[in-house]
Write an enzyme that holds these catalytic residues in place. Sequence first.
Site, PDB file in Angstrom:
ATOM      1  CG  ASN A  82     -13.497 -94.965  -2.492  1.00 29.48           C
ATOM      2  OD1 ASN A  82     -14.637 -94.998  -2.007  1.00 29.48           O
ATOM      3  ND2 ASN A  82     -12.848 -96.060  -2.882  1.00 29.48           N
ATOM      4  CE  LYS A 111     -10.949 -97.228   0.007  1.00 31.68           C
ATOM      5  NZ  LYS A 111      -9.744 -98.040   0.149  1.00 31.68           N
ATOM      6  CG  HIS A 139     -11.921 -99.713  -5.180  1.00 30.30           C
ATOM      7  ND1 HIS A 139     -11.410-100.554  -4.215  1.00 30.30           N
ATOM      8  CD2 HIS A 139     -11.355 -98.500  -4.961  1.00 30.30           C
ATOM      9  CE1 HIS A 139     -10.580 -99.869  -3.444  1.00 30.30           C
ATOM     10  NE2 HIS A 139     -10.519 -98.625  -3.877  1.00 30.30           N
ATOM     11  CD  GLU A 183     -11.166-101.248  -0.619  1.00 26.74           C
ATOM     12  OE1 GLU A 183     -12.211-100.568  -0.619  1.00 26.74           O
ATOM     13  OE2 GLU A 183     -10.067-100.792  -0.235  1.00 26.74           O
ATOM     14  CD  GLU A 241      -7.494 -96.857  -5.976  1.00 27.84           C
ATOM     15  OE1 GLU A 241      -7.405 -95.883  -5.229  1.00 27.84           O
ATOM     16  OE2 GLU A 241      -8.394 -97.699  -5.878  1.00 27.84           O
ATOM     17  N   GLY A 254      -4.609 -98.411   1.821  1.00 28.05           N
ATOM     18  CA  GLY A 254      -4.903 -98.486   3.256  1.00 28.05           C
ATOM     19  C   GLY A 254      -3.768 -99.052   4.092  1.00 28.05           C
ATOM     20  CB  SER A 305      -0.848 -95.076   1.369  1.00 35.15           C
ATOM     21  OG  SER A 305      -1.402 -96.244   1.940  1.00 35.15           O
TER      22      SER A 305
END
Length: 263
Positions: free
Chosen positions: A9, A11, A106, A108, A178, A184, A224
Amino acid sequence: MRKKIVAGNWKMNLSLDEALALSNELKVIINHHNKQAHSRDVSRLPEVVLFPPYVYLTKVHDVFVHDGSISVGAQNCHHADKGAFTGEVAASMIRSTGATHVLIGHSERRTYFNEDDALLSQKLKGALGQGLVPIYCCGESLEDRESNTFKQIVTDQLVKGLFWLDKDTIKSVVIAYEPVWAIGTGLTATAEQAQEMHQHIRQLLSEKYGHDTAEQIRILYGGSCNAKNAAELFAGKDVDGGLIGGASLKAHDFFGIISSACS
Ligand code: 13P
């Protein structure tokens, strides 16, 4: 046996030139690996899917169109087929670029764009209607983990967003777990924490759809994940590969993860 998937991904990163350079570098590395490897080993590679920004989909897809080593997907889609939704992208448009996959929900998107399970259900419907493979994302926040409600949070995300699908349709969905606190941050779930949640998710699938169906559905880990920790994470019995952010932006790092997912 479930074939593993390693998905990158990207992003909102990379210029078009950088995206194409990364795609071509990956193609060279994979082709080199396949030439060196015994044919038995070529089939041991996982499925690989890249998720570039929408505007690069066609060009990234074109890099792989002849060798088929890598598939391409979008990071999001709108739920409607078409219409007056300025700035949005429909699943049918994604499909028309040659892309085959789409990320749905996702964290985010859930956090910064307020996407809730009801909206995600509609997006899933739109994506499945176009024959795209949805990767449905779920995962708890640090607060949920620390207050020990993490399994309930993920259960709710699955029951509300996904479990309205019938038994045949759910088989075409991939799930990505996730944990938000690992995305991240450099903080990875331990292999035990990842396996514990993946087992929980498979158990939920089994209760809802039966053992055989649950055994066919791929569940990816994201957060990560890198070339150093991937092998340990992917060794979990219910971990069927990874959804990779930062480490998918460097070809050699990403290939290290791909290699860790060889069956
Ligand atoms: P990182 O691998 O950068 O933690 O991101 C994970 C992720 O969000 C993939 O979708």
